[in-house]
Enzyme design. Structure first.
Site, PDB file in Angstrom:
ATOM      1  N   GLN A   1      68.261  85.728 -55.461  1.00  0.00           N
ATOM      2  CA  GLN A   1      66.853  86.069 -55.728  1.00  0.00           C
ATOM      3  C   GLN A   1      66.472  87.409 -55.084  1.00  0.00           C
ATOM      4  OE1 GLN A   1      67.953  83.090 -54.787  1.00  0.00           O
ATOM      5  NE2 GLN A   1      66.741  81.398 -55.597  1.00  0.00           N
TER       6      GLN A   1
ATOM      7  N   ASP B   1      58.216  77.037 -48.879  1.00  0.00           N
ATOM      8  CA  ASP B   1      58.160  76.017 -49.940  1.00  0.00           C
ATOM      9  C   ASP B   1      57.434  74.768 -49.486  1.00  0.00           C
ATOM     10  OD1 ASP B   1      60.654  77.754 -50.687  1.00  0.00           O
ATOM     11  OD2 ASP B   1      59.964  76.730 -52.500  1.00  0.00           O
TER      12      ASP B   1
ATOM     13  N   ASN C   1      62.169  76.873 -46.422  1.00  0.00           N
ATOM     14  CA  ASN C   1      62.205  78.027 -47.331  1.00  0.00           C
ATOM     15  C   ASN C   1      63.659  78.211 -47.754  1.00  0.00           C
ATOM     16  OD1 ASN C   1      60.778  80.224 -48.653  1.00  0.00           O
ATOM     17  ND2 ASN C   1      61.955  81.602 -47.338  1.00  0.00           N
ATOM     18  N   LYS C   2      63.901  79.182 -48.597  1.00  0.00           N
ATOM     19  CA  LYS C   2      65.234  79.403 -49.170  1.00  0.00           C
ATOM     20  C   LYS C   2      66.340  79.356 -48.122  1.00  0.00           C
ATOM     21  CE  LYS C   2      66.090  79.656 -52.518  1.00  0.00           C
ATOM     22  NZ  LYS C   2      66.565  78.404 -53.207  1.00  0.00           N
TER      23      LYS C   2
END
Ligand code: MRU
Length: 354
Positions: A205, A246, A256-257
């Site tokens: 991403q 998130d 989060n990622k």
């Protein structure tokens, strides 16, 4: 329209004019191709979310809001109980697409509340109210992102070096983004930041989306592999880390990622502030700590095969592919929401801001 505005005001998720479809920008095709998809069925919507064609916690929520609305319009009944039963089936199905970003269930809950609270008005009126609600979810996200960007910018200085992980820009939200919002807003005001974008294995991403958005917006961006973050910090090139989120637990632990918690640990070692940015809808007070957050596990092929011409490991090699990790609240300098900047102790500041 200026290039910067083209980035900050990108129409990544839109309700179709026919009100029978949702139009999304297919993020899996970027940066090579700008392709839009028309989603009409429950399966189209589920697949778009699961396959990350639409991704980023707020954008997933917006898509789900529009999605459940267009599905509700296909329910062929005037009877409230039948309508509600079918609505709940669609709601449950969409909600099962991805487990970690709370914005998905948050948006669907918000839509369901409209159905529950207006039972006496009848199905036709409920559909009108559902349309208003999903449009409001998107509109409010734009306002929240703008406010988050302002608060985030107040913590930065012109010329700062910034490190970010994954993508929390306009593509992941409605406008401006969360973690990238302050950088884009700063750019609009003539400020210059030097951004290091982690490529973000395994789905890239950072490479595909963050470096694309920042480059197009004219922000100075340098793409690095995830394992180079430590070096750029050691070199003194990073004055702050900005990441999205998130799901934020009541104590400030933040999902989060995958790879975000490693960045936070490095930032602590090098004495660099680590900021989490996200709308208050991402705070989940039902999760006491990060241990209560469900972490999505994804296919081994994303590590071994995706983006490669041939498999990069033997077929029989095991892979562990969690899509998110949880950054311990003790590593987070501040959590920035549209309502203001939360500092530790987070159990108190988040409860005030949610
Ligand atoms: O799996 P993804 O690409 O949906 O993960 C996205 C992230 O982790 C983002 O940082 C988060 O959703 C915030 S987006 C404003």
């Amino acid at each position: 329209m200026s290039e910067l505005k083209q980035v900050t005001h990108i129409d990544n998720v839109k309700l179709g004019e026919d009100k029978a479809s949702v139009r999304i920008l297919d993020q899996t095709q970027l940066p090579a191709r700008t392709e839009y998809l028309i989603l009409q069925t429950p399966e189209d919507l589920y697949d778009a979310i699961f396959e990350l064609k639409v991704r980023g916690a707020p954008a997933i929520g917006i898509c789900a809001g529009f999605g459940i609305y267009i599905l509700a319009r296909t329910i062929q009944t005037e009877d409230y109980d039948n309508f509600y039963r079918q609505f709940c089936e669609y709601r449950k199905y969409l909600d099962s697409a991805r487990p970690t970003a709370v914005n998905l269930s948050w948006a669907l809950n918000r839509m369901e509340r409209v159905v529950i609270e207006h039972k006496e008005l009848g199905v036709a009126r409920i559909l009108e109210l559902l349309e208003q609600e999903c449009m409001a979810i998107q509109q409010e996200d734009q306002e929240m992102c703008r406010a988050i960007s302002e608060y985030g910018l107040s913590l930065l200085k012109d010329g700062d070096g910034i490190l970010t992980h994954c993508n929390a820009g306009p593509l992941a939200t409605s406008r401006y983004g969360t973690a990238l919002g302050p950088l884009l807003l700063g750019k609009e005001r003539g400020m210059e930041f030097h951004v290091f974008a982690d490529e973000t294995r395994p789905l890239l991403q950072g490479a595909r989306l963050t470096s694309y958005e920042l480059q197009k917006a004219g922000v100075d961006v340098t793409l690095i592999c995830d394992n180079m973050a430590s070096l750029v910090m050691k070199n003194g090139w990073v004055q702050a880390c900005l990441v999205g989120c998130d799901r934020v637990a009541a104590n400030g632990d933040t999902a989060n990622k995958i790879g975000t918690s490693g960045v936070a640990i490095l930032a602590r070692y090098y004495g660099i502030p680590f900021y989490v940015l996200g709308p208050s809808s991402t705070i989940d007070l039902n999760c006491e700590t990060g241990k209560d957050i469900a972490i999505e596990l994804r296919s081994p092929d994303e590590i071994k095969k995706k983006f490669y011409q041939q498999s990069m490991a033997l077929e029989e090699v095991k892979c562990y592919n969690p899509a998110f990790d949880v950054t311990d609240h003790t590593l987070i300098t501040a959590i920035i929401t549209e309502r203001g900047i939360c500092y530790p102790p987070y159990t108190e500041s988040l409860a005030r801001f949610r």
